[in-house]
Write a protein that holds these residues in place. Structure first.
Motif, PDB file in Angstrom:
ATOM      1  N   ILE A  73       0.837  -1.210   0.000  1.00 21.90           N
ATOM      2  CA  ILE A  73       0.000   0.000   0.000  1.00 21.90           C
ATOM      3  C   ILE A  73       0.868   1.255   0.000  1.00 21.90           C
ATOM      4  O   ILE A  73       0.588   2.228  -0.716  1.00 21.90           O
ATOM      5  CB  ILE A  73      -0.940  -0.016   1.220  1.00 21.90           C
ATOM      6  CG1 ILE A  73      -1.932  -1.181   1.105  1.00 21.90           C
ATOM      7  CG2 ILE A  73      -1.681   1.299   1.353  1.00 21.90           C
ATOM      8  CD1 ILE A  73      -2.790  -1.389   2.333  1.00 21.90           C
ATOM      9  N   ALA A  74       1.939   1.244   0.802  1.00 19.66           N
ATOM     10  CA  ALA A  74       2.823   2.413   0.870  1.00 19.66           C
ATOM     11  C   ALA A  74       3.502   2.663  -0.467  1.00 19.66           C
ATOM     12  O   ALA A  74       3.592   3.812  -0.934  1.00 19.66           O
ATOM     13  CB  ALA A  74       3.863   2.200   1.967  1.00 19.66           C
ATOM     14  N   LEU A  75       3.982   1.598  -1.116  1.00 25.38           N
ATOM     15  CA  LEU A  75       4.640   1.754  -2.411  1.00 25.38           C
ATOM     16  C   LEU A  75       3.655   2.217  -3.480  1.00 25.38           C
ATOM     17  O   LEU A  75       4.006   3.024  -4.356  1.00 25.38           O
ATOM     18  CB  LEU A  75       5.291   0.428  -2.826  1.00 25.38           C
ATOM     19  CG  LEU A  75       6.489  -0.015  -1.980  1.00 25.38           C
ATOM     20  CD1 LEU A  75       6.934  -1.409  -2.388  1.00 25.38           C
ATOM     21  CD2 LEU A  75       7.645   0.964  -2.113  1.00 25.38           C
ATOM     22  N   SER A  76       2.434   1.719  -3.420  1.00 25.03           N
ATOM     23  CA  SER A  76       1.416   2.148  -4.383  1.00 25.03           C
ATOM     24  C   SER A  76       1.111   3.635  -4.225  1.00 25.03           C
ATOM     25  O   SER A  76       1.004   4.369  -5.212  1.00 25.03           O
ATOM     26  CB  SER A  76       0.137   1.330  -4.196  1.00 25.03           C
ATOM     27  OG  SER A  76       0.380  -0.047  -4.413  1.00 25.03           O
ATOM     28  N   ALA A  77       0.967   4.074  -2.972  1.00 20.13           N
ATOM     29  CA  ALA A  77       0.690   5.490  -2.727  1.00 20.13           C
ATOM     30  C   ALA A  77       1.858   6.373  -3.148  1.00 20.13           C
ATOM     31  O   ALA A  77       1.667   7.522  -3.559  1.00 20.13           O
ATOM     32  CB  ALA A  77       0.380   5.709  -1.249  1.00 20.13           C
ATOM     33  N   LEU A  78       3.058   5.822  -3.071  1.00 21.13           N
ATOM     34  CA  LEU A  78       4.255   6.611  -3.395  1.00 21.13           C
ATOM     35  C   LEU A  78       4.501   6.700  -4.898  1.00 21.13           C
ATOM     36  O   LEU A  78       4.857   7.764  -5.425  1.00 21.13           O
ATOM     37  CB  LEU A  78       5.467   6.004  -2.700  1.00 21.13           C
ATOM     38  CG  LEU A  78       6.766   6.802  -2.734  1.00 21.13           C
ATOM     39  CD1 LEU A  78       6.593   8.132  -2.001  1.00 21.13           C
ATOM     40  CD2 LEU A  78       7.903   5.997  -2.113  1.00 21.13           C
ATOM     41  N   TYR A  79       4.293   5.576  -5.612  1.00 14.65           N
ATOM     42  CA  TYR A  79       4.662   5.520  -7.025  1.00 14.65           C
ATOM     43  C   TYR A  79       3.472   5.583  -7.976  1.00 14.65           C
ATOM     44  O   TYR A  79       3.655   5.482  -9.192  1.00 14.65           O
ATOM     45  CB  TYR A  79       5.456   4.239  -7.300  1.00 14.65           C
ATOM     46  CG  TYR A  79       6.836   4.271  -6.712  1.00 14.65           C
ATOM     47  CD1 TYR A  79       7.886   4.917  -7.363  1.00 14.65           C
ATOM     48  CD2 TYR A  79       7.111   3.663  -5.494  1.00 14.65           C
ATOM     49  CE1 TYR A  79       9.156   4.951  -6.824  1.00 14.65           C
ATOM     50  CE2 TYR A  79       8.374   3.695  -4.936  1.00 14.65           C
ATOM     51  CZ  TYR A  79       9.394   4.338  -5.612  1.00 14.65           C
ATOM     52  OH  TYR A  79      10.651   4.373  -5.069  1.00 14.65           O
ATOM     53  N   ALA A  80       2.265   5.733  -7.455  1.00 12.75           N
ATOM     54  CA  ALA A  80       1.103   5.898  -8.330  1.00 12.75           C
ATOM     55  C   ALA A  80       1.199   7.216  -9.092  1.00 12.75           C
ATOM     56  O   ALA A  80       2.025   8.082  -8.776  1.00 12.75           O
ATOM     57  CB  ALA A  80      -0.180   5.843  -7.508  1.00 12.75           C
ATOM     58  N   GLY A  81       0.341   7.382 -10.078  1.00  6.75           N
ATOM     59  CA  GLY A  81       0.403   8.573 -10.913  1.00  6.75           C
ATOM     60  C   GLY A  81       0.241   9.866 -10.147  1.00  6.75           C
ATOM     61  O   GLY A  81       0.783  10.908 -10.536  1.00  6.75           O
TER      62      GLY A  81
ATOM     63  N   GLN B 231       4.185  11.047  -9.515  1.00  5.85           N
ATOM     64  CA  GLN B 231       3.679  12.176 -10.296  1.00  5.85           C
ATOM     65  C   GLN B 231       4.757  12.796 -11.186  1.00  5.85           C
ATOM     66  O   GLN B 231       4.466  13.282 -12.280  1.00  5.85           O
ATOM     67  CB  GLN B 231       3.116  13.245  -9.359  1.00  5.85           C
ATOM     68  CG  GLN B 231       4.108  13.816  -8.373  1.00  5.85           C
ATOM     69  CD  GLN B 231       3.489  14.851  -7.444  1.00  5.85           C
ATOM     70  OE1 GLN B 231       2.516  15.504  -7.795  1.00  5.85           O
ATOM     71  NE2 GLN B 231       4.050  14.987  -6.242  1.00  5.85           N
ATOM     72  N   TYR B 232       6.013  12.753 -10.748  1.00  9.41           N
ATOM     73  CA  TYR B 232       7.099  13.307 -11.560  1.00  9.41           C
ATOM     74  C   TYR B 232       7.408  12.408 -12.752  1.00  9.41           C
ATOM     75  O   TYR B 232       7.719  12.895 -13.837  1.00  9.41           O
ATOM     76  CB  TYR B 232       8.336  13.514 -10.693  1.00  9.41           C
ATOM     77  CG  TYR B 232       8.108  14.481  -9.559  1.00  9.41           C
ATOM     78  CD1 TYR B 232       7.993  15.850  -9.797  1.00  9.41           C
ATOM     79  CD2 TYR B 232       7.993  14.033  -8.250  1.00  9.41           C
ATOM     80  CE1 TYR B 232       7.771  16.749  -8.758  1.00  9.41           C
ATOM     81  CE2 TYR B 232       7.775  14.913  -7.203  1.00  9.41           C
ATOM     82  CZ  TYR B 232       7.664  16.266  -7.453  1.00  9.41           C
ATOM     83  OH  TYR B 232       7.440  17.144  -6.430  1.00  9.41           O
TER      84      TYR B 232
ATOM     85  N   LEU C 263       6.587  12.778 -17.196  1.00  9.13           N
ATOM     86  CA  LEU C 263       7.497  12.399 -18.282  1.00  9.13           C
ATOM     87  C   LEU C 263       6.924  11.285 -19.151  1.00  9.13           C
ATOM     88  O   LEU C 263       7.606  10.785 -20.058  1.00  9.13           O
ATOM     89  CB  LEU C 263       8.841  11.950 -17.695  1.00  9.13           C
ATOM     90  CG  LEU C 263       9.602  12.999 -16.879  1.00  9.13           C
ATOM     91  CD1 LEU C 263      10.841  12.370 -16.244  1.00  9.13           C
ATOM     92  CD2 LEU C 263       9.980  14.192 -17.743  1.00  9.13           C
ATOM     93  N   GLY C 264       5.695  10.864 -18.847  1.00 11.55           N
ATOM     94  CA  GLY C 264       5.069   9.792 -19.613  1.00 11.55           C
ATOM     95  C   GLY C 264       5.474   8.405 -19.171  1.00 11.55           C
ATOM     96  O   GLY C 264       5.292   7.440 -19.912  1.00 11.55           O
ATOM     97  N   ILE C 265       6.011   8.285 -17.950  1.00 11.35           N
ATOM     98  CA  ILE C 265       6.451   6.994 -17.422  1.00 11.35           C
ATOM     99  C   ILE C 265       5.542   6.614 -16.267  1.00 11.35           C
ATOM    100  O   ILE C 265       5.446   7.339 -15.274  1.00 11.35           O
ATOM    101  CB  ILE C 265       7.914   7.059 -16.940  1.00 11.35           C
ATOM    102  CG1 ILE C 265       8.832   7.505 -18.076  1.00 11.35           C
ATOM    103  CG2 ILE C 265       8.356   5.705 -16.393  1.00 11.35           C
ATOM    104  CD1 ILE C 265      10.264   7.720 -17.648  1.00 11.35           C
ATOM    105  N   GLN C 266       4.879   5.475 -16.387  1.00 10.04           N
ATOM    106  CA  GLN C 266       4.003   4.987 -15.329  1.00 10.04           C
ATOM    107  C   GLN C 266       4.785   3.972 -14.490  1.00 10.04           C
ATOM    108  O   GLN C 266       5.225   2.943 -14.994  1.00 10.04           O
ATOM    109  CB  GLN C 266       2.753   4.337 -15.914  1.00 10.04           C
ATOM    110  CG  GLN C 266       1.736   3.932 -14.857  1.00 10.04           C
ATOM    111  CD  GLN C 266       0.485   3.321 -15.473  1.00 10.04           C
ATOM    112  OE1 GLN C 266       0.405   3.164 -16.692  1.00 10.04           O
ATOM    113  NE2 GLN C 266      -0.483   2.993 -14.629  1.00 10.04           N
TER     114      GLN C 266
END
Length: 285
Positions: free
Chosen positions: A121-129, A135-136, A140-143
């Motif tokens: 959950i923490a990683l999802s919240a951190l690396y989600a769009g 968000q950064y 750049l168009g990288i998900q």
């Protein structure tokens, strides 16, 4: 009886720190059988309830094969990344003193203590769009989440401590005089690392790689929250097994698990053989 005759008996008894070798050996075999051997044998016997055609259909379905490729590829990539950065972290913790060193050392063990679902959950919240980091990359168009990249991130997170804690004690025992001798002979920093340090910590790196890889192959909790779980794209094999169990297809889930077990066993056997070869090449150290 002469002292010369008593000497071998005393030497043999001195080697036995714990009394009752037969009892302790029997308990060891019994414990390992209960915890490891019997469950694995039960897994194999459960798969025998399927005919060969049913077994092959269960393990060779396109979605299952795609999950094999994804699980082992991402596990290999994550283990390779952890070997590089885990070695660097271990080097910093052993060779340098800096404020907050104990905090950093404790943070290395955080993936051990953190529940895998919480990590996911923490990683999802951190690396989600819309996350702090995602968000950064999104701009750049990288998900980074809900695709194979997210799986790799989760596996790197849970596997890093294995490499650090395996290499760290080896670096602590490494004799700095060897580096000083190499420096006095005119060796560059790269030569010292490649020809002096790396051969010494090589077996520990391989051990850390094997442990991180094995841990990543079977990871489930932290991955499902950040993977997206899209069939043929980001669906890992443990999720396939859980889906079959939810459908009450116990035999099919067992068949897929047996294939995972056999592939993992062969890979770990090859890694152990490589470790033995490396020790032999270094003169049995």
């Amino acid at each position: 009886m002469s002292s010369a005759a008593l000497a071998p008996r005393k030497a043999r008894s001195a080697k036995r720190v714990l009394p009752g070798f037969g009892l302790t050996l029997g308990y060891t075999i019994f414990y390992l059988s209960i915890i490891v051997l019997i469950p694995l044998v039960a897994l194999l016997f459960k798969s025998f309830s399927l005919t060969w055609e049913q077994f092959w259909t269960a393990v060779s379905a396109p979605a299952v094969v795609a999950s094999y490729e994804l699980s082992f590829t991402m596990s290999f990539i994550a283990a390779c990344v952890n070997v590089v950065f885990g070695m660097l972290i271990a080097w910093v913790l052993v060779r340098y003193r800096f404020p907050g060193k104990k905090v950093v050392d404790a943070l290395v063990d955080l993936p051990f203590a953190l529940p895998t679902a919480v990590a996911g959950i923490a990683l999802s919240a951190l690396y989600a769009g819309n996350g702090w980091v995602g968000q950064y990359f999104e701009a750049l168009g990288i998900q980074m989440a809900y695709n194979p990249k997210g799986i790799a991130i989760a596996l790197i997170f849970i596997g890093l401590p294995f490499v650090v804690r395996t290499v760290q004690p080896v670096l602590e025992d490494f004799e700095k005089e060897l580096e000083e001798a190499a420096t006095s002979l005119g060796a560059s920093r790269w030569q010292i690392f490649y020809k002096v340090i790396l051969p010494h910590i090589g077996p520990a790196l391989l051990t850390g790689f094997a442990m991180a890889f094995a841990r990543a192959v079977g990871e489930y909790g932290s991955v499902i929250f950040i993977a997206g779980n899209i069939p043929m794209v980001s669906e890992i094999t443990p999720l396939i097994i859980m889906a079959k169990l939810d459908q009450h297809d116990v035999a099919g889930a067992t068949a897929v698990a047996v294939v995972m077990l056999l592939i993992s066993f062969v890979l770990l056997l090859l890694i152990n053989a490589l470790q033995a070869w490396q020790r032999k090449a270094q003169g049995g150290r």
